[in-house]
Design an enzyme around this catalytic site. Structure first.
Site, PDB file in Angstrom:
ATOM      1  N   TYR A  73       0.819  -1.214   0.000  1.00 36.11           N
ATOM      2  CA  TYR A  73       0.000   0.000   0.000  1.00 36.11           C
ATOM      3  C   TYR A  73       0.858   1.271   0.000  1.00 36.11           C
ATOM      4  CZ  TYR A  73      -4.476  -2.437   0.670  1.00 36.11           C
ATOM      5  OH  TYR A  73      -5.618  -3.195   0.503  1.00 36.11           O
ATOM      6  N   PHE A 109      -5.635   7.507   6.374  1.00 35.11           N
ATOM      7  CA  PHE A 109      -6.085   6.176   6.785  1.00 35.11           C
ATOM      8  C   PHE A 109      -5.001   5.105   6.646  1.00 35.11           C
ATOM      9  CE2 PHE A 109      -7.403   6.918   2.347  1.00 35.11           C
ATOM     10  CZ  PHE A 109      -6.821   5.832   1.698  1.00 35.11           C
ATOM     11  N   ARG A 169     -11.509  -5.539 -11.828  1.00 37.79           N
ATOM     12  CA  ARG A 169     -11.862  -4.299 -11.126  1.00 37.79           C
ATOM     13  C   ARG A 169     -13.371  -4.028 -11.258  1.00 37.79           C
ATOM     14  NH1 ARG A 169      -8.427  -1.531  -7.561  1.00 37.79           N
ATOM     15  NH2 ARG A 169      -9.703   0.295  -8.050  1.00 37.79           N
ATOM     16  N   ARG A 227     -18.027  -6.048  -3.989  1.00 36.36           N
ATOM     17  CA  ARG A 227     -18.164  -5.060  -2.906  1.00 36.36           C
ATOM     18  C   ARG A 227     -19.624  -4.602  -2.767  1.00 36.36           C
ATOM     19  NH1 ARG A 227     -12.660  -1.798  -4.622  1.00 36.36           N
ATOM     20  NH2 ARG A 227     -11.200  -2.869  -3.225  1.00 36.36           N
ATOM     21  N   ASN A 279     -13.771  -3.770   2.681  1.00 38.25           N
ATOM     22  CA  ASN A 279     -14.412  -3.925   1.373  1.00 38.25           C
ATOM     23  C   ASN A 279     -14.034  -5.232   0.665  1.00 38.25           C
ATOM     24  OD1 ASN A 279     -11.847  -3.239   0.620  1.00 38.25           O
ATOM     25  ND2 ASN A 279     -12.387  -1.354  -0.438  1.00 38.25           N
ATOM     26  N   HIS A 291      -9.096  -7.014  -2.698  1.00 35.83           N
ATOM     27  CA  HIS A 291      -8.137  -6.131  -3.369  1.00 35.83           C
ATOM     28  C   HIS A 291      -7.917  -6.635  -4.780  1.00 35.83           C
ATOM     29  CE1 HIS A 291      -4.570  -3.766  -4.310  1.00 35.83           C
ATOM     30  NE2 HIS A 291      -4.121  -4.865  -4.877  1.00 35.83           N
ATOM     31  N   GLU A 297       2.608  -6.161  -7.795  1.00 34.41           N
ATOM     32  CA  GLU A 297       1.967  -6.870  -6.687  1.00 34.41           C
ATOM     33  C   GLU A 297       2.156  -8.382  -6.798  1.00 34.41           C
ATOM     34  OE1 GLU A 297      -1.998  -5.224  -6.864  1.00 34.41           O
ATOM     35  OE2 GLU A 297      -1.313  -3.275  -6.118  1.00 34.41           O
TER      36      GLU A 297
HETATM   37  P1  DAT Z   1      -8.985   0.087  -4.228  1.00 33.97           P
HETATM   38  O1  DAT Z   1      -8.870  -0.961  -3.154  1.00 33.97           O
HETATM   39  O2  DAT Z   1     -10.354   0.119  -4.836  1.00 33.97           O
HETATM   40  O3  DAT Z   1      -7.883   0.002  -5.254  1.00 33.97           O
HETATM   41  P2  DAT Z   1      -7.568   2.397  -3.140  1.00 33.97           P
HETATM   42  O4  DAT Z   1      -6.334   1.847  -3.797  1.00 33.97           O
HETATM   43  O5  DAT Z   1      -7.911   3.823  -3.418  1.00 33.97           O
HETATM   44  O6  DAT Z   1      -8.851   1.513  -3.503  1.00 33.97           O
HETATM   45  O7  DAT Z   1      -7.450   2.242  -1.558  1.00 33.97           O
HETATM   46  C1  DAT Z   1      -6.907   1.066  -0.999  1.00 33.97           C
HETATM   47  C2  DAT Z   1      -7.741   0.664   0.192  1.00 33.97           C
HETATM   48  O8  DAT Z   1      -7.652   1.656   1.192  1.00 33.97           O
HETATM   49  C3  DAT Z   1      -9.231   0.526  -0.101  1.00 33.97           C
HETATM   50  O9  DAT Z   1      -9.567  -0.749  -0.622  1.00 33.97           O
HETATM   51  C4  DAT Z   1      -9.831   0.749   1.260  1.00 33.97           C
HETATM   52  C5  DAT Z   1      -8.895   1.763   1.899  1.00 33.97           C
HETATM   53  N1  DAT Z   1      -9.406   3.135   1.730  1.00 33.97           N
HETATM   54  C6  DAT Z   1      -9.468   3.834   0.577  1.00 33.97           C
HETATM   55  N2  DAT Z   1      -9.998   5.049   0.771  1.00 33.97           N
HETATM   56  C7  DAT Z   1     -10.299   5.110   2.096  1.00 33.97           C
HETATM   57  C8  DAT Z   1     -10.879   6.097   2.946  1.00 33.97           C
HETATM   58  N3  DAT Z   1     -11.257   7.278   2.477  1.00 33.97           N
HETATM   59  N4  DAT Z   1     -11.029   5.788   4.258  1.00 33.97           N
HETATM   60  C9  DAT Z   1     -10.637   4.603   4.758  1.00 33.97           C
HETATM   61  N5  DAT Z   1     -10.076   3.627   4.002  1.00 33.97           N
HETATM   62  C10 DAT Z   1      -9.918   3.875   2.704  1.00 33.97           C
HETATM   63 MG    MG Z   2      -5.848   0.381  -5.146  1.00 37.70          MG
END
Ligand code: DAT
Ligand code: MG
Length: 148
Positions: free
Chosen positions: A49, A57, A85, A102, A112, A115, A126
């Site tokens: 991440y 967060f 996706r 989701r 959610n 991943h 990854e």
């Molecule tokens: P995705 O998992 O759809 O690729 P992302 O890469 O933007 O989404 O974020 C990674 C993860 O972080 C996501 O699955 C859940 C968490 N996350 C994202 N936005 C968030 C927020 N605003 N508050 C809390 N957790 C969040």
């Molecule tokens: Mg992501």
């Protein structure tokens, strides 16, 4: 053939959704190329991440993803990165359409279920973060002639 990295997160494992998630990608016509149940270390979580390091967060996200076993997978197929996706649905389950993973199983953005890599570059990164080359299986499936 294109490959992507998908992972049932700790909430999905605890809620008995590994089979449901695998079933959707299998039924769609994608091919499983690798899979394992594992607990993610803090170091791996921070790498995985890394793009979110500055987000408020980030700490919660790392704590959550390391909080219990995940089911890590590599799936293969034509356009599998973008299609997976779509099958996952939007990041926030409250915005994710019904019939997406989701949308069907999640309630909050922090938990959610799944991943999935969001681009060819992140898929490559990854997959190599989570899997050794020897853990990726190359094989023929008889149904491919009926899918392609
Ligand atoms: P995705 O998992 O759809 O690729 P992302 O890469 O933007 O989404 O974020 C990674 C993860 O972080 C996501 O699955 C859940 C968490 N996350 C994202 N936005 C968030 C927020 N605003 N508050 C809390 N957790 C969040
Ligand atoms: Mg992501």
């Amino acid at each position: 053939m294109e490959k992507t990295f998908l992972m049932v997160k700790p909430d999905g494992v605890q809620r008995n959704l590994i089979g449901e998630v695998v079933k959707r990608f299998e039924s769609k016509g994608f091919k499983l190329a690798g899979a394992k149940l594992m607990v993610i270390s803090n170091e791996l979580a921070e790498k995985h991440y890394g793009e979110h390091k500055e987000r408020p967060f980030f700490g919660e996200l790392v704590d959550f993803i390391t909080s219990g076993p995940v089911f890590a997978m590599v799936w293969e197929g034509e356009n599998v990165i973008a299609t997976a996706r779509q099958m996952m649905g939007k990041t926030n389950p409250q915005e994710a359409a019904p019939s997406t993973i989701r949308g069907d199983f999640g309630v909050t953005v922090g938990k959610n279920i799944i991943h999935g890599s969001d681009s060819p570059e992140s898929a490559e990164r990854e997959i190599s973060l989570f899997f050794d080359e020897s853990e990726i299986v190359s094989y023929n499936k008889q149904d491919s002639a009926w899918i392609y």
